[in-house]
Design a protein around this motif. Structure first.
Motif, short mmCIF file in Angstrom:
data_model
loop_
_atom_site.label_atom_id
_atom_site.label_comp_id
_atom_site.label_asym_id
_atom_site.label_seq_id
_atom_site.Cartn_x
_atom_site.Cartn_y
_atom_site.Cartn_z
N ARG B 31 9.75 71.23 32.28
CA ARG B 31 10.09 72.98 33.36
C ARG B 31 9.20 73.98 32.00
O ARG B 31 9.36 74.10 31.28
N LEU B 55 15.13 72.20 46.22
CA LEU B 55 15.15 70.93 47.32
C LEU B 55 14.34 70.14 47.94
O LEU B 55 14.38 68.74 48.38
N TRP B 67 11.34 68.74 42.85
CA TRP B 67 12.17 69.66 42.72
C TRP B 67 13.68 69.10 41.85
O TRP B 67 14.33 68.77 42.56
N MET B 68 13.85 69.34 41.03
CA MET B 68 15.01 69.16 40.14
C MET B 68 16.18 69.69 39.74
O MET B 68 16.79 69.77 39.87
N ALA B 69 15.89 70.48 39.51
CA ALA B 69 16.42 72.83 39.05
C ALA B 69 15.53 73.52 39.27
O ALA B 69 14.45 73.61 39.58
N PRO B 70 16.14 74.20 39.15
CA PRO B 70 15.38 76.13 39.21
C PRO B 70 14.80 75.74 38.60
O PRO B 70 13.48 76.86 38.33
N ASP B 71 14.66 75.27 37.68
CA ASP B 71 13.50 75.68 36.38
C ASP B 71 13.23 74.89 36.02
O ASP B 71 12.15 73.80 34.55
N VAL B 127 26.49 62.85 50.00
CA VAL B 127 25.57 63.70 50.60
C VAL B 127 25.97 63.08 52.03
O VAL B 127 26.46 62.55 52.18
N ARG B 138 17.97 65.53 46.94
CA ARG B 138 18.73 65.22 46.61
C ARG B 138 19.45 65.13 45.16
O ARG B 138 19.32 63.49 45.39
N ARG B 139 19.89 65.25 44.44
CA ARG B 139 20.34 64.98 43.26
C ARG B 139 22.03 65.27 42.87
O ARG B 139 22.42 66.22 43.32
N THR B 140 22.61 63.54 42.86
CA THR B 140 23.76 63.44 43.49
C THR B 140 24.13 62.36 42.98
O THR B 140 23.64 62.14 41.44
N ARG B 141 25.72 61.86 43.01
CA ARG B 141 26.01 60.98 42.25
C ARG B 141 25.99 59.94 43.57
O ARG B 141 25.87 60.19 44.62
N VAL B 145 27.14 56.68 39.06
CA VAL B 145 26.52 57.42 38.13
C VAL B 145 25.84 58.07 39.10
O VAL B 145 25.59 58.42 40.00
N ALA B 146 24.49 58.71 38.01
CA ALA B 146 23.49 60.83 38.75
C ALA B 146 22.34 59.84 39.47
O ALA B 146 22.18 58.37 38.74
#
Lengths: 115, 186
Positions: B31, B55, B67-71, B127, B138-141, B145-146
């Motif tokens: 991070r 993404l 890439w998991m999140a903007p940070d 998705v 894509r991080r999703t459900r 669960v995630a």
């Protein structure tokens, strides 16, 4: 079913990917504040039949909090925006005014007039 | 360090697509401000990859960066290389606000292979699998669960879920992949 655009990762996220976080743009009144302010911060919420500003978290995705403006009856989504702000962006307010002239939400409303 | 045991002990299910646990990978959670040059340098030194687009996923000669999140990035490398690479990343970023952790035991990768991978996943995630391009993470459900999902080609899907729910995810995918459950939607 709501689909909200996450302003951080750019995904059009399905409602089931998100978790709701209640009303947006609350001003926190903590220790030392007067009782009326504290009560209103803690308990008083808008319950409009019309435009509403809410917090959402992209919980199953990037994990970020963002704000959304939507209509509670028609479910029209006026837009989403990052949470690091005190006030919704003008373009979203304009969009709500176009859809619902004369709307009011706390001190926001049509033509930017204070209630 | 104790031996890393895989969550599913190499479980495998063959339905109209195959569902199986992938070889355990070494994973580093990073991070930081992804726009900083030092971060790009550290990621390149660890994996040989560039900073992925939002993404996205980028592959280098020693591993890949997701890439998991903007940070946040997830660096996937060989398990044995973890202590050295982690030390390198921490050293490269010592003057920058960051967090780098060995999270190899945190998540499990389950692979889904076969012509109907999009359909099998579409049954259990919101998705739009029809428009999901290979290389988009894509991080999703996934059911309840995630999970993170990406395709490396049209017949190979990677599902990355938390280790604690690995059995659940494997079972859900196995049910979705059972013969007789073909929908033919794609």
């Amino acid at each position: 079913m709501l689909i909200l655009h996450c302003p951080y990762c750019g995904v059009d996220a399905d409602e089931t990917e998100l978790s709701p976080g209640g009303e947006a743009h609350l001003t926190r009144h903590g220790p030392g504040s007067d009782d009326t302010d504290f009560e209103s911060y803690l308990f008083m919420r808008e319950n409009p039949k019309g435009p509403q500003f809410e917090r959402w978290r992209h919980a199953m995705g990037c994990g970020k909090w963002f704000h959304a403006a939507r209509h509670t009856v028609t479910m029209q989504v006026f837009g989403t925006y990052p949470a690091q702000t005190q006030r919704p962006p003008q373009e979203i307010l304009d969009r709500i005014s176009a859809a619902q002239p004369g709307w009011r939400w706390r001190d926001l409303g049509d033509e930017g007039q204070r209630a | 360090m104790s031996d890393l045991q895989s969550a599913l002990q190499g479980a495998r299910f063959d339905g109209y697509v195959s569902v199986f646990e992938a070889q355990p990978a070494g994973m580093i959670q990073l991070r930081a401000d992804l726009a900083e040059d030092a971060v790009a340098h550290a990621v390149h030194r660890a994996t040989g990859a560039t900073i992925p687009q939002p993404l996205g996923l980028s592959t280098g000669d020693r591993g890949e960066a997701l890439w998991m999140a903007p940070d946040e990035l997830l660096l996937r490398v060989l398990t044995d290389a973890i202590p050295e690479l982690l030390a390198d990343v921490q050293d490269d970023l010592r003057d920058h606000h960051h967090l780098a952790l060995d999270v190899s035991a945190m998540r499990t990768e389950i692979r889904v292979e076969g012509a109907a991978v999009r359909e099998v996943l579409a049954k259990v995630t919101p998705v739009d699998m029809e428009t999901l391009k290979p290389g988009t993470v894509r991080r999703t459900r996934l059911a309840q669960v995630a999970a993170a999902i990406w395709l490396s080609n049209d017949e190979t899907a990677h599902v990355l879920c938390f280790r604690s729910v690995a059995t659940y995810v494997f079972d859900v995918l196995s049910v979705s992949a059972r013969k007789g459950g073909e929908v033919g939607a794609f």
